[in-house]
Design an enzyme around this catalytic site. Structure first.
Site, PDB file in Angstrom:
ATOM      1  N   GLY A  74       0.856  -1.193   0.000  1.00 13.11           N
ATOM      2  CA  GLY A  74       0.000   0.000   0.000  1.00 13.11           C
ATOM      3  C   GLY A  74       0.888   1.238   0.000  1.00 13.11           C
ATOM      4  O   GLY A  74       2.030   1.200  -0.469  1.00 13.11           O
ATOM      5  N   ILE A 123       2.509   2.852   2.378  1.00 17.76           N
ATOM      6  CA  ILE A 123       3.784   2.805   3.114  1.00 17.76           C
ATOM      7  C   ILE A 123       4.740   1.818   2.451  1.00 17.76           C
ATOM      8  O   ILE A 123       5.924   2.116   2.276  1.00 17.76           O
ATOM      9  CB  ILE A 123       3.546   2.481   4.609  1.00 17.76           C
ATOM     10  CG1 ILE A 123       2.671   3.584   5.235  1.00 17.76           C
ATOM     11  CG2 ILE A 123       4.873   2.362   5.363  1.00 17.76           C
ATOM     12  CD1 ILE A 123       2.191   3.308   6.656  1.00 17.76           C
ATOM     13  N   THR A 181       7.007  -2.500  11.014  1.00 18.95           N
ATOM     14  CA  THR A 181       6.535  -1.185  11.482  1.00 18.95           C
ATOM     15  C   THR A 181       5.021  -1.081  11.285  1.00 18.95           C
ATOM     16  O   THR A 181       4.481   0.026  11.251  1.00 18.95           O
ATOM     17  CB  THR A 181       7.227  -0.038  10.712  1.00 18.95           C
ATOM     18  OG1 THR A 181       7.023  -0.232   9.303  1.00 18.95           O
ATOM     19  CG2 THR A 181       8.709   0.036  11.009  1.00 18.95           C
ATOM     20  N   ARG A 204       1.896  -3.761  12.415  1.00 16.66           N
ATOM     21  CA  ARG A 204       1.176  -4.128  13.635  1.00 16.66           C
ATOM     22  C   ARG A 204       1.800  -5.392  14.205  1.00 16.66           C
ATOM     23  O   ARG A 204       2.129  -6.336  13.461  1.00 16.66           O
ATOM     24  CB  ARG A 204      -0.307  -4.405  13.335  1.00 16.66           C
ATOM     25  CG  ARG A 204      -1.160  -3.168  13.118  1.00 16.66           C
ATOM     26  CD  ARG A 204      -1.332  -2.341  14.404  1.00 16.66           C
ATOM     27  NE  ARG A 204      -2.179  -1.182  14.227  1.00 16.66           N
ATOM     28  CZ  ARG A 204      -1.740   0.037  13.893  1.00 16.66           C
ATOM     29  NH1 ARG A 204      -0.458   0.273  13.725  1.00 16.66           N
ATOM     30  NH2 ARG A 204      -2.596   1.043  13.776  1.00 16.66           N
ATOM     31  N   GLU A 235       1.397  -4.067  23.360  1.00 17.51           N
ATOM     32  CA  GLU A 235       2.345  -2.947  23.468  1.00 17.51           C
ATOM     33  C   GLU A 235       2.120  -2.245  24.795  1.00 17.51           C
ATOM     34  O   GLU A 235       0.998  -1.848  25.073  1.00 17.51           O
ATOM     35  CB  GLU A 235       2.129  -1.955  22.321  1.00 17.51           C
ATOM     36  CG  GLU A 235       2.530  -2.524  20.998  1.00 17.51           C
ATOM     37  CD  GLU A 235       2.351  -1.562  19.837  1.00 17.51           C
ATOM     38  OE1 GLU A 235       1.856  -0.422  20.058  1.00 17.51           O
ATOM     39  OE2 GLU A 235       2.669  -1.937  18.717  1.00 17.51           O
ATOM     40  N   HIS A 258       6.818   1.857  19.019  1.00 13.88           N
ATOM     41  CA  HIS A 258       5.760   2.263  18.072  1.00 13.88           C
ATOM     42  C   HIS A 258       5.872   3.756  17.726  1.00 13.88           C
ATOM     43  O   HIS A 258       4.961   4.557  18.008  1.00 13.88           O
ATOM     44  CB  HIS A 258       4.376   1.930  18.637  1.00 13.88           C
ATOM     45  CG  HIS A 258       3.339   1.784  17.561  1.00 13.88           C
ATOM     46  ND1 HIS A 258       2.252   0.946  17.646  1.00 13.88           N
ATOM     47  CD2 HIS A 258       3.212   2.388  16.344  1.00 13.88           C
ATOM     48  CE1 HIS A 258       1.507   1.044  16.549  1.00 13.88           C
ATOM     49  NE2 HIS A 258       2.075   1.917  15.738  1.00 13.88           N
TER      50      HIS A 258
HETATM   51  C1  DGY Z   1      -1.027   4.090  12.506  1.00 12.72           C
HETATM   52  O1  DGY Z   1      -1.395   5.224  12.175  1.00 12.72           O
HETATM   53  O2  DGY Z   1      -1.726   3.099  12.272  1.00 12.72           O
HETATM   54  C2  DGY Z   1       0.305   3.964  13.149  1.00 12.72           C
HETATM   55  O3  DGY Z   1       0.575   2.723  13.615  1.00 12.72           O
HETATM   56  C3  DGY Z   1       0.495   5.003  14.247  1.00 12.72           C
HETATM   57  O4  DGY Z   1       0.676   6.198  13.643  1.00 12.72           O
END
Ligand code: DGY
Length: 317
Positions: free
Chosen positions: A154, A156, A221, A223, A252, A271
């Site tokens: 996606g 990111i 980075t 979940r 977390e 996080h």
């Molecule tokens: C999100 O936005 O889902 C991130 O994990 C935190 O900014």
């Protein structure tokens, strides 16, 4: 004027816009409200501005009769029961785009830190273990030209791939023609960018880890729930993969006695993917814009659920 509950103080001025239009209560604690505190606050609220640390489940939604809009201060909405909200005709907002580059930057920071063993090198320099220039000390891995497997392509994932181009990396991605096993088998670095859903829960399990190369490094980075942490701890202990760099865990934070905390070659950050001043302020702006629109009965600028026309009309009246 609607009653809104904002579950934490947010960076930047955006929340003042909400306060100009509505009656707003902000939770001032550093820690989130407990589930009981949250459901007590939600019971009287028409609008909720929530964080990823707040569980907005069906029970909470069902016991909040006045609730008309939920705005989540995150791109991920796995903390919200979207189906329950949709059944009630409640729009759920999220904050995409504005954190894409911050999160992609952190992904690369973790990738480089793990590849070049930065935590060990920093510790050696600060603890007096820098005795001289040593040819065989702190030897890491080349990033330039290595193969990066991106799971979840996606916004990111694509931003991470763009950064990888600068390092002349070979980028593999899942989907279309690329089975996940091939990606896991070929990648020097595997980076996770998929949303957490029932289908992606423990996507990286013992089987997936067994497909990875012994010199491979896992970066997450996205979940924590994407990774079976017991299997990861085992893989790190056995040396069946070379390392992991995690910005997210499940839960977390991890409890102090969680064995993963003591696993070798693990880098852990708390996080902070979206933690730049600019990204967190823009997230607050989007979250407020979403909530304002939702309370007006308008579609949210970034809405994670599709509502039926009937539900839209009921909210508008
Ligand atoms: C999100 O936005 O889902 C991130 O994990 C935190 O900014």
């Amino acid at each position: 004027m609607a009653r809104c509950f904002v579950t934490r103080r947010l960076p930047g001025p955006a929340v003042s816009l909400l306060q100009e239009a509505h009656e707003v209560e902000i939770w001032e604690g550093r820690l989130p409200p407990t589930p009981a505190e949250l459901s007590e606050k939600a019971a009287g609220a028409e609008g909720l501005l929530t964080l990823l640390t707040d569980r907005i489940d069906a029970a909470l939604i069902d016991s909040s009769p006045r609730l008309r809009a939920i705005s989540n201060y995150a791109v991920g909405v796995d903390n919200v029961d979207i189906e329950a909200a949709t059944r009630r005709g409640i729009p759920v907002g999220n904050t995409p785009d504005v954190l894409t580059h911050a999160t992609a930057d952190l992904t690369f920071a973790l990738l480089l830190a793990a590849a070049r063993k930065l935590p060990d090198a920093i510790e050696a320099a600060s603890e007096g273990d820098w005795v001289t220039w040593e040819p065989a000390m702190h030897l890491g891995r080349e990033v330039h030209g290595a193969t990066l497997g991106i799971i979840g392509f996606g916004r990111i994932g694509r931003a991470v791939a763009a950064r990888a181009e600068g390092f002349e990396m070979r980028v593999l991605r899942t989907g279309r023609d690329q089975p996940i096993d091939t990606l896991l088998y070929e990648a020097d670095f595997v980076s996770l960018h998929a949303p957490l859903t029932p289908a992606t829960h423990h996507l990286i399990d013992a089987h997936a880890l067994s497909k990875m190369r012994p010199n491979a490094i896992l970066i997450n980075t996205a979940r924590g729930g994407l990774v079976d942490q017991v299997a990861l701890e085992h893989a790190l202990e056995q040396g069946s993969i070379a390392g992991a760099a995690l910005d997210v865990t499940d839960p977390e934070p991890l409890p102090p006695d969680d064995p993963l905390l003591r696993a070798p070659n693990l880098i852990l950050t708390p996080h902070i993917g979206s933690a730049t001043q600019a990204a967190r302020e823009r997230m607050a702006e989007l979250a407020v814009e979403n909530l304002l629109a939702g309370l007006e009965g308008l579609p949210m600028p970034h809405q994670a659920n599709a509502l039926s026309r009937g539900a839209e009309l009921r909210r508008a009246n």
